[in-house]
Enzyme design. Structure first.
Site, mmCIF file in Angstrom:
data_model
loop_
_atom_site.group_PDB
_atom_site.id
_atom_site.type_symbol
_atom_site.label_atom_id
_atom_site.label_comp_id
_atom_site.label_asym_id
_atom_site.label_seq_id
_atom_site.Cartn_x
_atom_site.Cartn_y
_atom_site.Cartn_z
ATOM 1 N N LYS A 1 -4.416 3.735 -2.238
ATOM 2 C CA LYS A 1 -5.623 4.500 -2.585
ATOM 3 C C LYS A 1 -5.215 5.647 -3.494
ATOM 4 O O LYS A 1 -4.287 6.387 -3.209
ATOM 5 C CB LYS A 1 -6.264 5.091 -1.322
ATOM 6 C CG LYS A 1 -6.718 4.056 -0.321
ATOM 7 C CD LYS A 1 -8.223 3.960 -0.304
ATOM 8 C CE LYS A 1 -8.729 2.920 0.666
ATOM 9 N NZ LYS A 1 -8.086 1.628 0.621
ATOM 10 N N ASP B 1 0.836 -1.198 0.000
ATOM 11 C CA ASP B 1 0.000 0.000 0.000
ATOM 12 C C ASP B 1 0.870 1.246 0.000
ATOM 13 O O ASP B 1 2.101 1.161 -0.048
ATOM 14 C CB ASP B 1 -1.022 -0.018 1.144
ATOM 15 C CG ASP B 1 -0.413 -0.174 2.517
ATOM 16 O OD1 ASP B 1 -1.045 -0.813 3.363
ATOM 17 O OD2 ASP B 1 0.697 0.353 2.741
ATOM 18 N N MET C 1 -5.499 8.155 11.755
ATOM 19 C CA MET C 1 -6.419 8.652 10.721
ATOM 20 C C MET C 1 -7.324 9.764 11.259
ATOM 21 O O MET C 1 -8.495 9.857 10.886
ATOM 22 C CB MET C 1 -7.292 7.511 10.166
ATOM 23 C CG MET C 1 -6.474 6.455 9.449
ATOM 24 S SD MET C 1 -7.451 5.025 8.984
ATOM 25 C CE MET C 1 -7.408 4.059 10.488
HETATM 26 N N1 SAH Z 1 -1.085 -0.297 10.088
HETATM 27 C C1 SAH Z 1 -0.611 1.060 10.278
HETATM 28 C C2 SAH Z 1 -1.748 2.050 10.371
HETATM 29 C C3 SAH Z 1 -2.554 2.167 9.085
HETATM 30 S S1 SAH Z 1 -3.866 3.332 9.222
HETATM 31 C C4 SAH Z 1 0.277 1.104 11.528
HETATM 32 O O1 SAH Z 1 0.306 0.124 12.278
HETATM 33 O O2 SAH Z 1 0.945 2.113 11.735
HETATM 34 C C5 SAH Z 1 -3.129 4.772 8.496
HETATM 35 C C6 SAH Z 1 -2.874 5.820 9.539
HETATM 36 O O3 SAH Z 1 -1.744 5.455 10.324
HETATM 37 C C7 SAH Z 1 -2.530 7.176 8.985
HETATM 38 O O4 SAH Z 1 -3.679 7.915 8.656
HETATM 39 C C8 SAH Z 1 -1.794 7.800 10.166
HETATM 40 O O5 SAH Z 1 -2.722 8.218 11.149
HETATM 41 C C9 SAH Z 1 -1.045 6.606 10.720
HETATM 42 N N2 SAH Z 1 0.335 6.503 10.228
HETATM 43 C C10 SAH Z 1 0.860 5.526 9.485
HETATM 44 N N3 SAH Z 1 2.177 5.725 9.264
HETATM 45 C C11 SAH Z 1 2.487 6.870 9.911
HETATM 46 C C12 SAH Z 1 3.691 7.617 10.091
HETATM 47 N N4 SAH Z 1 4.847 7.221 9.558
HETATM 48 N N5 SAH Z 1 3.620 8.736 10.832
HETATM 49 C C13 SAH Z 1 2.489 9.146 11.400
HETATM 50 N N6 SAH Z 1 1.312 8.490 11.274
HETATM 51 C C14 SAH Z 1 1.321 7.370 10.529
#
Ligand code: SAH
Length: 277
Positions: free
Chosen positions: A81, A59, A195
């Site tokens: 997306k 993704d 998110m």
């Molecule tokens: N599976 C992922 C989360 C996916 S949902 C995890 O465990 O981190 C996607 C959301 O994760 C984004 O909208 C944001 O809120 C957060 N996110 C993912 N990577 C990020 C990063 N490097 N820095 C800050 N927020 C992050």
């Protein structure tokens, strides 16, 4: 062989025809957490899985540096997306993973952070199980852990954060997220909102209306662990304004322990950057 009624019963023997048509062996799916972005935060197990991949389905949160660790001949498919072009539905992704595995291929489904934290990994696992395809899970460092580490702010802290809760701020079509505000408003706990950037105003208002002090320390971390990481230290009252300056992906973190957080504009960091340039 003589049977009880005296008739001769033929014994069946398995005949293996060499060179004849054979069913391809079934491949497998690896649901791999790629961590928050910094390739150094990839686990060794994730790296090993990636190195055996024949197909990588990834993704948008997975960095190019990490994708480069898969064999050059591995097929890479982005299911990120997209605003303008066709985005794959979750159902299409599930079917794609299963179809590749049934072709006999080793499929790595590479996801940002951890596959089981707001990553829809559970749905992909179920699709594999339903199809009789082996599915292995490799956990990853979820964004919240990277954000806390970067800011030097512990998510749990003796005396000021006895619990940490991960929630999603995502809500369908302009609606507000449906969360247990009364429980999230209790003091001495850390609330990490994934998110939640676009809903920051509503989230802060709900938490304060439910009784969380406006002065509660808050932190927003955008692109945690990446070269373009940005951190903003605020209070719950200032969360909405702080969020308005950022584009994401970002986490909102609210809780007393965020008093330990340092913002990105640290003198030391500036000095390090200057020394490196
Ligand atoms: N599976 C992922 C989360 C996916 S949902 C995890 O465990 O981190 C996607 C959301 O994760 C984004 O909208 C944001 O809120 C957060 N996110 C993912 N990577 C990020 C990063 N490097 N820095 C800050 N927020 C992050």
């Amino acid at each position: 062989m003589a049977s009880a009624n005296g008739k001769t019963r033929r014994t069946h023997r398995l005949v293996v025809l060499d060179g004849g048509p054979r069913r391809k062996s079934v491949g497998e799916v690896w649901l791999v957490g790629a961590g928050p972005g910094d390739p150094d935060l990839l686990t060794i197990k994730a790296l090993k899985a990636l190195q055996t991949a024949q197909v990588v389905v990834h993704d948008g949160l997975v960095s190019d540096e990490i994708l480069a660790l898969a064999p050059p001949e591995a097929r890479r498919i982005s299911v990120a997306k997209r605003k303008s072009r066709h985005s794959y539905s979750q159902d299409e992704i599930n079917r794609m993973l299963v179809a590749f595995a049934l072709e006999g291929l080793t499929v790595v489904r590479l996801k940002g952070g951890d596959p089981f934290i707001f990553g829809r990994g559970g749905e992909e696992l179920e699709a594999c199980r339903d199809a009789g395809v082996d599915c292995h899970i490799v956990p990853g460092i979820t964004a919240a852990l990277a954000a806390g580490a970067s800011a030097g702010a512990p998510l749990t802290h003796r005396g000021s954060a006895q619990a940490v809760t991960f929630v999603t701020g995502h809500a369908s079509q302009g609606a507000e997220p449906d969360l247990d505000w009364a429980s999230l408003a209790r003091p001495n706990q850390t609330v990490v909102i994934y998110m939640g950037l676009s809903q920051a105003t509503a989230i802060a208002a709900r938490l304060m209306a439910a009784g969380r002090a406006a002065s509660t320390p808050a932190l927003i971390v955008e692109n945690a662990s990446r070269a373009d990481e940005r951190r903003v230290v605020a209070t719950l009252a200032g969360l909405a304004e702080a969020a308005s300056a950022l584009n994401g992906p970002a986490l909102l973190i609210v809780g007393e322990a965020m008093a330990l957080a340092t913002s990105g504009e640290q003198v030391v960091e500036t000095l390090i950057r200057e020394a490196q340039s």
